[in-house]
Design a protein around this motif. Sequence first.
Motif, PDB file in Angstrom:
ATOM      1  N   GLY A  19      26.493  38.577  56.004  1.00  0.00           N
ATOM      2  CA  GLY A  19      27.673  39.152  56.619  1.00  0.00           C
ATOM      3  C   GLY A  19      28.684  38.101  57.055  1.00  0.00           C
ATOM      4  N   SER A  20      29.664  38.559  57.822  1.00  0.00           N
ATOM      5  CA  SER A  20      30.784  37.709  58.233  1.00  0.00           C
ATOM      6  C   SER A  20      30.561  37.121  59.624  1.00  0.00           C
ATOM      7  CB  SER A  20      32.080  38.538  58.239  1.00  0.00           C
ATOM      8  OG  SER A  20      33.127  37.813  58.852  1.00  0.00           O
ATOM      9  N   ARG A  21      30.908  35.846  59.767  1.00  0.00           N
ATOM     10  CA  ARG A  21      30.819  35.194  61.079  1.00  0.00           C
ATOM     11  C   ARG A  21      31.764  35.816  62.097  1.00  0.00           C
ATOM     12  NH1 ARG A  21      28.605  29.822  61.367  1.00  0.00           N
ATOM     13  NH2 ARG A  21      27.711  29.179  59.359  1.00  0.00           N
ATOM     14  N   ARG A  22      32.739  36.577  61.642  1.00  0.00           N
ATOM     15  CA  ARG A  22      33.669  37.226  62.566  1.00  0.00           C
ATOM     16  C   ARG A  22      33.038  38.428  63.270  1.00  0.00           C
ATOM     17  NH1 ARG A  22      36.796  36.225  58.005  1.00  0.00           N
ATOM     18  NH2 ARG A  22      36.531  38.391  57.334  1.00  0.00           N
ATOM     19  N   ASP A  23      31.904  38.902  62.738  1.00  0.00           N
ATOM     20  CA  ASP A  23      31.253  40.087  63.299  1.00  0.00           C
ATOM     21  C   ASP A  23      30.282  39.697  64.418  1.00  0.00           C
ATOM     22  OD1 ASP A  23      32.563  41.836  61.599  1.00  0.00           O
ATOM     23  OD2 ASP A  23      31.035  41.644  60.022  1.00  0.00           O
ATOM     24  N   PRO A  24      29.903  40.652  65.282  1.00  0.00           N
ATOM     25  CA  PRO A  24      28.898  40.371  66.316  1.00  0.00           C
ATOM     26  C   PRO A  24      27.596  39.884  65.681  1.00  0.00           C
ATOM     27  CG  PRO A  24      29.941  42.498  66.698  1.00  0.00           C
ATOM     28  CD  PRO A  24      30.396  42.033  65.348  1.00  0.00           C
ATOM     29  N   ALA A  25      26.960  38.911  66.316  1.00  0.00           N
ATOM     30  CA  ALA A  25      25.781  38.282  65.728  1.00  0.00           C
ATOM     31  C   ALA A  25      24.494  38.991  66.130  1.00  0.00           C
ATOM     32  CB  ALA A  25      25.714  36.814  66.141  1.00  0.00           C
ATOM     33  N   VAL A  26      23.547  39.030  65.182  1.00  0.00           N
ATOM     34  CA  VAL A  26      22.196  39.523  65.414  1.00  0.00           C
ATOM     35  C   VAL A  26      21.225  38.445  64.942  1.00  0.00           C
ATOM     36  CG1 VAL A  26      20.466  41.262  64.825  1.00  0.00           C
ATOM     37  CG2 VAL A  26      22.860  41.940  65.104  1.00  0.00           C
ATOM     38  N   LEU A  27      20.399  37.947  65.859  1.00  0.00           N
ATOM     39  CA  LEU A  27      19.389  36.946  65.523  1.00  0.00           C
ATOM     40  C   LEU A  27      18.045  37.637  65.366  1.00  0.00           C
ATOM     41  CD1 LEU A  27      18.726  33.842  65.250  1.00  0.00           C
ATOM     42  CD2 LEU A  27      17.989  33.977  67.641  1.00  0.00           C
ATOM     43  N   LEU A  28      17.395  37.440  64.215  1.00  0.00           N
ATOM     44  CA  LEU A  28      16.081  38.010  63.942  1.00  0.00           C
ATOM     45  C   LEU A  28      15.021  36.930  64.146  1.00  0.00           C
ATOM     46  CD1 LEU A  28      16.927  39.971  60.651  1.00  0.00           C
ATOM     47  CD2 LEU A  28      16.972  40.821  63.014  1.00  0.00           C
ATOM     48  N   VAL A  29      14.098  37.182  65.073  1.00  0.00           N
ATOM     49  CA  VAL A  29      13.060  36.203  65.434  1.00  0.00           C
ATOM     50  C   VAL A  29      11.718  36.741  64.940  1.00  0.00           C
ATOM     51  CG1 VAL A  29      12.050  34.835  67.289  1.00  0.00           C
ATOM     52  CG2 VAL A  29      14.414  35.661  67.497  1.00  0.00           C
ATOM     53  N   MET A  30      11.157  36.078  63.949  1.00  0.00           N
ATOM     54  CA  MET A  30       9.943  36.571  63.302  1.00  0.00           C
ATOM     55  C   MET A  30       8.707  36.248  64.135  1.00  0.00           C
ATOM     56  SD  MET A  30       8.099  38.110  61.168  1.00  0.00           S
ATOM     57  CE  MET A  30       9.514  39.076  60.655  1.00  0.00           C
ATOM     58  N   GLY A  31       7.591  36.899  63.770  1.00  0.00           N
ATOM     59  CA  GLY A  31       6.332  36.713  64.472  1.00  0.00           C
ATOM     60  C   GLY A  31       5.688  35.363  64.196  1.00  0.00           C
ATOM     61  N   GLY A  32       4.544  35.149  64.824  1.00  0.00           N
ATOM     62  CA  GLY A  32       3.884  33.862  64.776  1.00  0.00           C
ATOM     63  C   GLY A  32       3.391  33.467  63.392  1.00  0.00           C
ATOM     64  N   ALA A  33       3.537  32.191  63.062  1.00  0.00           N
ATOM     65  CA  ALA A  33       3.070  31.596  61.809  1.00  0.00           C
ATOM     66  C   ALA A  33       3.717  32.225  60.587  1.00  0.00           C
ATOM     67  CB  ALA A  33       1.544  31.691  61.708  1.00  0.00           C
ATOM     68  N   ALA A  34       4.862  32.898  60.778  1.00  0.00           N
ATOM     69  CA  ALA A  34       5.540  33.564  59.661  1.00  0.00           C
ATOM     70  C   ALA A  34       6.974  33.067  59.570  1.00  0.00           C
ATOM     71  CB  ALA A  34       5.527  35.085  59.849  1.00  0.00           C
ATOM     72  N   PRO A  35       7.460  32.783  58.352  1.00  0.00           N
ATOM     73  CA  PRO A  35       8.844  32.341  58.190  1.00  0.00           C
ATOM     74  C   PRO A  35       9.815  33.519  58.224  1.00  0.00           C
ATOM     75  CG  PRO A  35       7.780  32.431  56.064  1.00  0.00           C
ATOM     76  CD  PRO A  35       6.727  32.779  57.079  1.00  0.00           C
ATOM     77  N   GLY A  36      11.099  33.204  58.275  1.00  0.00           N
ATOM     78  CA  GLY A  36      12.124  34.220  58.413  1.00  0.00           C
ATOM     79  C   GLY A  36      12.198  35.200  57.268  1.00  0.00           C
ATOM     80  N   ILE A  37      11.773  34.802  56.065  1.00  0.00           N
ATOM     81  CA  ILE A  37      11.897  35.708  54.922  1.00  0.00           C
ATOM     82  C   ILE A  37      10.979  36.917  55.026  1.00  0.00           C
ATOM     83  CG2 ILE A  37      12.688  33.913  53.340  1.00  0.00           C
ATOM     84  CD1 ILE A  37       9.828  34.016  52.098  1.00  0.00           C
ATOM     85  N   VAL A  38      10.082  36.945  56.019  1.00  0.00           N
ATOM     86  CA  VAL A  38       9.255  38.137  56.214  1.00  0.00           C
ATOM     87  C   VAL A  38      10.115  39.310  56.699  1.00  0.00           C
ATOM     88  CG1 VAL A  38       7.258  39.088  57.448  1.00  0.00           C
ATOM     89  CG2 VAL A  38       7.185  36.751  56.574  1.00  0.00           C
TER      90      VAL A  38
END
Length: 272
Positions: A19-38
């Motif tokens: 998405g666009s940096r101009r929009d409100p941000a949403v940070l997704l924090v994944m569970g333990g021992a798992a990378p962001g692509i989960v």
Amino acid sequence: METSITTRDGLRLWAETFGSRRDPAVLLVMGGAAPGIVWPDELCRRLAAHGYFVVRYDHRDTGRSDKSPGEYDLSALASDAAEVITGLGPGATQVVGQSFGGMVAQLLALERRELVRSLVLLSSSPDANGDVRRPPRTGLPGPRRPMRERVARLTQVLVEPVMPFDYAYWVDLVRRVSARGSDPDTSGRHLTALDRTPPLTGRLPALDVPTLVVHGEQDSVFPPEHGEELRRVIPRARLWRMAGMGHIFPPYWSSTMCALIVDHLRRSRSDR
């Protein structure tokens, strides 16, 4: 778009944005021992289509992020999350945390309140141990199923009882996660980080961030009592119990999860 953020202690954290940096941000924090692509791609794209700048990232010691030179607790991972936010420059951010990542999100909101607009805590807890054979220290129930399964079968245990189970999707995801350089010796430090972190229950009444707790009624890792406890101790928190959901949601539930998250983010905005 893929990028990296260098923390103040010199670790490089992999991140990807939608998405666009101009929009409100949403940070997704994944569970333990798992990378962001989960985090399912579909969920990220749907949130971006609703007008949000979505960020998912690899914790230290997972995926393409750097390995830590020593042990740490969850506050260090909350500090990493803060560095991702400030490194990308989106300002105060809506934060969505899954499981262990929900505990990181709670600490981020407690310790860096100015960076957090609202919280969504998926299948999370105020208290857990790295050694899942031991019950939480606050008396909450421990896992209902043994967690010593082969990886593909373990994933099915975490997703159950949702049907149908897309075996091919999860096998492919496990393959992609392994190809990113997952190292059991370093990702296991996340479990140690849990053991080094005191229960958050006593601190959470001070949390003044609009919070939605989403918890599966069939969660075998953090039984529903964990979600109930989060709702009880966090002021004005709302709880949405998901019938038929285990600890993690399948990718074809992304539209449902997106709708819940977007509804909460819009409510939070109108409440401010």
